[in-house]
Structures are given as C-alpha cells and as structure tokens.
Design an enzyme around this catalytic site. Structure first.
Site, PDB file in Angstrom:
ATOM      1  NE  ARG A   1      -2.788  -7.725  -4.275  1.00 37.66           N
ATOM      2  CZ  ARG A   1      -3.374  -8.354  -3.267  1.00 37.66           C
ATOM      3  NH1 ARG A   1      -2.680  -8.644  -2.197  1.00 37.66           N
ATOM      4  NH2 ARG A   1      -4.640  -8.693  -3.328  1.00 37.66           N
TER       5      ARG A   1
ATOM      6  CG  HIS B   1      -1.927  -1.034   1.350  1.00 40.16           C
ATOM      7  ND1 HIS B   1      -2.084  -1.810   2.479  1.00 40.16           N
ATOM      8  CD2 HIS B   1      -2.872  -1.454   0.470  1.00 40.16           C
ATOM      9  CE1 HIS B   1      -3.087  -2.665   2.290  1.00 40.16           C
ATOM     10  NE2 HIS B   1      -3.574  -2.472   1.074  1.00 40.16           N
TER      11      HIS B   1
ATOM     12  CE  LYS C   1     -10.665  -8.119   1.736  1.00 43.09           C
ATOM     13  NZ  LYS C   1      -9.671  -7.089   1.358  1.00 43.09           N
TER      14      LYS C   1
ATOM     15  CB  SER D   1      -4.094  -6.985   4.505  1.00 38.65           C
ATOM     16  OG  SER D   1      -3.697  -5.700   4.110  1.00 38.65           O
TER      17      SER D   1
HETATM   18  O1  PNS Z   1      -9.019  -3.573   0.446  1.00 42.55           O
HETATM   19  P1  PNS Z   1     -10.327  -4.087  -0.102  1.00 42.55           P
HETATM   20  O2  PNS Z   1     -11.082  -4.855   0.961  1.00 42.55           O
HETATM   21  O3  PNS Z   1     -10.146  -4.880  -1.364  1.00 42.55           O
HETATM   22  O4  PNS Z   1     -11.204  -2.797  -0.483  1.00 42.55           O
HETATM   23  C1  PNS Z   1     -12.524  -2.934  -0.931  1.00 42.55           C
HETATM   24  C2  PNS Z   1     -13.322  -1.652  -0.645  1.00 42.55           C
HETATM   25  C3  PNS Z   1     -13.308  -1.360   0.852  1.00 42.55           C
HETATM   26  C4  PNS Z   1     -12.680  -0.498  -1.407  1.00 42.55           C
HETATM   27  C5  PNS Z   1     -14.778  -1.865  -1.141  1.00 42.55           C
HETATM   28  O5  PNS Z   1     -15.357  -2.942  -0.477  1.00 42.55           O
HETATM   29  C6  PNS Z   1     -15.629  -0.600  -0.972  1.00 42.55           C
HETATM   30  O6  PNS Z   1     -15.595   0.296  -1.795  1.00 42.55           O
HETATM   31  N1  PNS Z   1     -16.406  -0.518   0.137  1.00 42.55           N
HETATM   32  C7  PNS Z   1     -17.261   0.618   0.426  1.00 42.55           C
HETATM   33  C8  PNS Z   1     -18.734   0.254   0.135  1.00 42.55           C
HETATM   34  C9  PNS Z   1     -19.007   0.313  -1.360  1.00 42.55           C
HETATM   35  O7  PNS Z   1     -19.077   1.365  -1.954  1.00 42.55           O
HETATM   36  N2  PNS Z   1     -19.135  -0.878  -1.971  1.00 42.55           N
HETATM   37  C10 PNS Z   1     -19.338  -1.021  -3.390  1.00 42.55           C
HETATM   38  C11 PNS Z   1     -18.016  -1.055  -4.137  1.00 42.55           C
HETATM   39  S1  PNS Z   1     -18.281  -1.456  -5.824  1.00 42.55           S
END
Ligand code: PNS
Length: 169
Positions: free
Chosen positions: A97, A24, A48, A135
C-alpha cells in the site's frame, strides 16, 4: 546464461487477515491472473493480537474466495519459509500500500530470502481504492462505531459488527 526457472507458479499469499478486506480480495483477483495457484495463508504474526480466531479467519476467507478458481486457503503457525518448502511453492505474494508499508515489506522480503534463496517475494501495488485502508484501521473504526461498509466483503462486515456490538451497530 541460463537461469533455473521457477516450477509451477504457486504463490503463497500470507498475512494475518484479521479479517480479510476488499483490499486483500483485489490482490487475490489480480494475482490469480499471474499465477497457476494462490494459497492464501493465515500466518502467525507475533506482533499483533487478533480479533478473530484462526478458524474464523480461514472460514471468512473460504466464503470470500469460493467462486475464484485456483485459490485456496490454509493456516500455518510456524515460519513462512517452512510452509513454502513443505508445499513446494517458491513465490510469496504481498500487496503493497502506501509508502509506509515499504520498510516493513522490504525487511520481511529480505529476511525470508535470507532463510531460503529459492524464495522470491512478488509485490502487487494495492488498488487505488484500498491504498489507505487495512484490517487494523478498519477494526479501530468499527470498534468505536464508525462505518466500515464497503471496505470488507459483506459477510465479513456482518461478522465484524457482531464481534464489536452484537450486531446492533
Ligand atoms: O498481515 P501481516 O500481519 O502484515 O502479515 C505478516 C505475516 C503474517 C506474513 C508475517 O508476520 C509472517 O510471515 N509470519 C509467519 C512467521 C514468520 O515466518 N516470520 C518471519 C517473517 S520475515
């Protein structure tokens, strides 16, 4: 043909950051050369379960970025696009990645674009050193006593060891 330009280049770098890794950090350091400001956003991923609380994650990020100009951290429990609208940002920054990330990232980028046509997702390829780490796998290895040193900022490394084994490992 003239196209409407983006305003000031604020990028939101969203993720679970549970916890922030050196992968990150690499994206943040490279990203800030492209954007006026980066907001690292600890966002909610319903698929998650997290090891660290949102406050812990924000604190670890804060400590990590304290010497990087133009970068700040925030958290948000709702839809990502709503956060962008609220802050006036129009760019989502994500790291990409290995090939396995592609489908997940593509799906999110398209869904976010469907929510708002004003928003674009920009991807930076992960640094070669961090291509196969993240992570999730770091937590898995640390939880069963493997070494994850060098994959996380040192202060985060200490926190993860403390979380899993009270600092004895
Ligand atoms: O590090 P991650 O878990 O891959 O990140 C995913 C994240 C947190 C960016 C995604 O789940 C997100 O945007 N969450 C906020 C809620 C939302 O808008 N969800 C729809 C995304 S298409």
């Amino acid at each position: 043909m003239t196209q409407e330009k983006f305003g000031s280049k604020i990028a939101v770098y969203p993720g679970s950051f549970d916890p922030i890794t050196n992968g990150h950090v690499d994206i943040i350091k490279r990203g800030i050369r492209m954007f006026d400001e980066i907001i690292i956003l600890v966002a909610y991923n319903p698929s998650k379960t997290s090891l660290f609380t949102v406050e812990e994650r924000v604190e670890m990020i804060q400590e990590t970025i304290k010497d990087i100009d133009g970068v700040r951290v925030d958290s948000h429990a709702g839809l990502l696009v709503d956060y962008l609208k609220k802050t006036g940002a129009s760019i989502i920054l994500r790291g990409m990645r290995a090939v396995s990330d592609f489908e997940y990232e593509f799906q999110m980028a398209l869904m976010n674009r469907r929510q708002s046509r004003e928003i674009e997702t920009v991807f930076l390829m992960s640094g070669f050193k961090w291509f196969y780490t993240g992570s999730q796998i770091i937590k898995q290895v640390a939880s069963i006593g493997g070494s994850v040193k060098g994959l996380l900022p040192d202060h985060v490394h200490k926190k993860i060891l403390a979380k899993y084994n009270n600092g004895r490992r």
